[in-house]
Design a protein around this motif. Structure first.
Motif, mmCIF file in Angstrom:
data_model
loop_
_atom_site.group_PDB
_atom_site.id
_atom_site.type_symbol
_atom_site.label_atom_id
_atom_site.label_comp_id
_atom_site.label_asym_id
_atom_site.label_seq_id
_atom_site.Cartn_x
_atom_site.Cartn_y
_atom_site.Cartn_z
ATOM 1 N N ALA A 16 0.830 -1.208 0.000
ATOM 2 C CA ALA A 16 0.000 0.000 0.000
ATOM 3 C C ALA A 16 0.864 1.258 0.000
ATOM 4 C CB ALA A 16 -0.924 -0.006 1.215
ATOM 5 N N LYS A 17 1.904 1.233 0.823
ATOM 6 C CA LYS A 17 2.786 2.412 0.888
ATOM 7 C C LYS A 17 3.437 2.668 -0.468
ATOM 8 C CE LYS A 17 4.427 2.566 5.660
ATOM 9 N NZ LYS A 17 5.682 2.566 6.420
ATOM 10 N N ILE A 18 3.927 1.610 -1.081
ATOM 11 C CA ILE A 18 4.599 1.780 -2.381
ATOM 12 C C ILE A 18 3.609 2.308 -3.408
ATOM 13 C CG2 ILE A 18 5.816 0.582 -4.258
ATOM 14 C CD1 ILE A 18 6.918 -1.378 -2.117
ATOM 15 N N ALA A 19 2.388 1.766 -3.398
ATOM 16 C CA ALA A 19 1.380 2.205 -4.371
ATOM 17 C C ALA A 19 1.000 3.662 -4.158
ATOM 18 C CB ALA A 19 0.148 1.307 -4.280
ATOM 19 N N ALA A 20 1.063 4.109 -2.891
ATOM 20 C CA ALA A 20 0.685 5.493 -2.577
ATOM 21 C C ALA A 20 1.847 6.463 -2.742
ATOM 22 C CB ALA A 20 0.158 5.552 -1.142
ATOM 23 N N GLY A 21 3.017 5.943 -3.038
ATOM 24 C CA GLY A 21 4.178 6.825 -3.212
ATOM 25 C C GLY A 21 4.852 7.198 -1.906
ATOM 26 N N LEU A 78 -7.312 -11.369 -0.081
ATOM 27 C CA LEU A 78 -6.857 -10.012 -0.406
ATOM 28 C C LEU A 78 -8.054 -9.070 -0.447
ATOM 29 C CD1 LEU A 78 -4.300 -10.935 -3.204
ATOM 30 C CD2 LEU A 78 -3.733 -9.793 -1.046
ATOM 31 N N SER A 79 -7.931 -7.933 0.238
ATOM 32 C CA SER A 79 -9.012 -6.940 0.209
ATOM 33 C C SER A 79 -9.051 -6.270 -1.163
ATOM 34 C CB SER A 79 -8.777 -5.875 1.282
ATOM 35 O OG SER A 79 -7.622 -5.141 0.951
ATOM 36 N N THR A 80 -10.173 -5.623 -1.424
ATOM 37 C CA THR A 80 -10.281 -4.871 -2.684
ATOM 38 C C THR A 80 -9.181 -3.814 -2.751
ATOM 39 O OG1 THR A 80 -12.657 -5.212 -2.563
ATOM 40 C CG2 THR A 80 -11.895 -3.541 -4.120
ATOM 41 N N LEU A 81 -8.897 -3.224 -1.586
ATOM 42 C CA LEU A 81 -7.856 -2.187 -1.537
ATOM 43 C C LEU A 81 -6.491 -2.758 -1.932
ATOM 44 C CD1 LEU A 81 -7.584 0.773 -0.751
ATOM 45 C CD2 LEU A 81 -7.020 0.025 1.564
ATOM 46 N N ALA A 82 -6.162 -3.926 -1.372
ATOM 47 C CA ALA A 82 -4.866 -4.537 -1.705
ATOM 48 C C ALA A 82 -4.822 -4.901 -3.192
ATOM 49 C CB ALA A 82 -4.629 -5.773 -0.846
ATOM 50 N N LEU A 83 -5.940 -5.403 -3.704
ATOM 51 C CA LEU A 83 -5.984 -5.753 -5.134
ATOM 52 C C LEU A 83 -5.809 -4.504 -5.998
ATOM 53 C CD1 LEU A 83 -8.870 -8.365 -4.963
ATOM 54 C CD2 LEU A 83 -6.520 -8.841 -5.675
ATOM 55 N N ARG A 84 -6.435 -3.405 -5.553
ATOM 56 C CA ARG A 84 -6.307 -2.159 -6.319
ATOM 57 C C ARG A 84 -4.866 -1.649 -6.286
ATOM 58 N NH1 ARG A 84 -10.637 1.602 -4.322
ATOM 59 N NH2 ARG A 84 -8.982 2.608 -3.163
#
Ligand SMILES: Cc1cc2nc3c(=O)[nH]c(=O)nc-3n(C[C@H](O)[C@H](O)[C@H](O)COP(=O)(O)O)c2cc1C
Length: 184
Positions: free
Chosen positions: A89-94, A123-129
């Motif tokens: 999540a952190k990597i995806a958010a920059g 996996l949550s929808t958030l993790a998949l996104r």
């Protein structure tokens, strides 16, 4: 000789990280998050210092002044194994507030290879996104899912079944492929 930066985070599956750190050839640098250290001990009984001899150098995840915080120090791939959904999540958010997440941002901007061996289920929808976003950026999302087609007899064989797949992606020797003998 290939140069690899290996990150281990606090997802379950330390054994995969340990096996990859030990068997991956080349010049290797290791960064372990605080939770990776805890899970490593819980799941394998090993201490981070037990991995030191397998790599050239270990950097602290808090060390944002380490060489790989800068794109001027290039390498062949960043492999995060195992990769938590928090780090995903952190990597995806920059977000780049640890050496692993900072290195991932640098690797992406410099168009260097990133492989995230994500471990979570379901996996949550958030993790998949988040995984989808990063895949679109060229990051390889490689869920830890060991193959059974080699008919593993031991836990070690199960683990190496997966880490061999990571080695294969990197172009390293990954053992025989499935029914490879039939290609002869
Ligand atoms: C024993 C244990 C097992 C865990 N397993 C997972 C897991 O499989 N996947 C995951 O995403 N997080 C897992 N976590 C939670 C992460 O450690 C936690 O979210 C942590 O903040 C991740 O930080 P890091 O990515 O910087 O290591 C686990 C935690 C513990 C203590």
């Amino acid at each position: 000789m290939a140069r690899y930066l290996i990150g281990m985070t606090g997802a379950s599956g330390s054994a995969y990280g340990v096996d990859f750190v030990r068997r991956c050839p080349g010049e290797k640098f290791l960064v372990m998050s605080d939770w990776a250290r805890k899970v490593l001990h819980d799941e394998t009984g090993l201490k981070p210092s037990d991995l030191e001899s397998s790599v050239k150098k270990v950097f602290a995840d808090s060390d944002l002044a380490a060489p790989f915080s800068s794109g001027s120090n290039r390498y062949d791939a960043l492999v995060v194994i195992p990769c938590s959904v928090s780090t995903l999540a952190k990597i995806a958010a920059g977000i780049a507030d640890t050496l692993i997440t900072r290195a991932a941002q640098v690797a992406m901007k410099e168009r260097m290879r990133v492989i995230l061996c994500v471990r979570e289920t379901p996996l949550s929808t958030l993790a998949l996104r988040n995984a989808l976003e990063l895949s679109r950026e060229g990051v390889v999302i490689m869920p830890i899912a060991p193959p059974w087609y080699r008919q593993p007899k031991t836990l070690d064989e199960l683990v190496t079944g997966f880490t061999d797949k990571v080695l294969g992606l990197l172009g390293e020797d990954a053992g025989a492929g499935w029914r490879e003998a039939e290609l002869e």
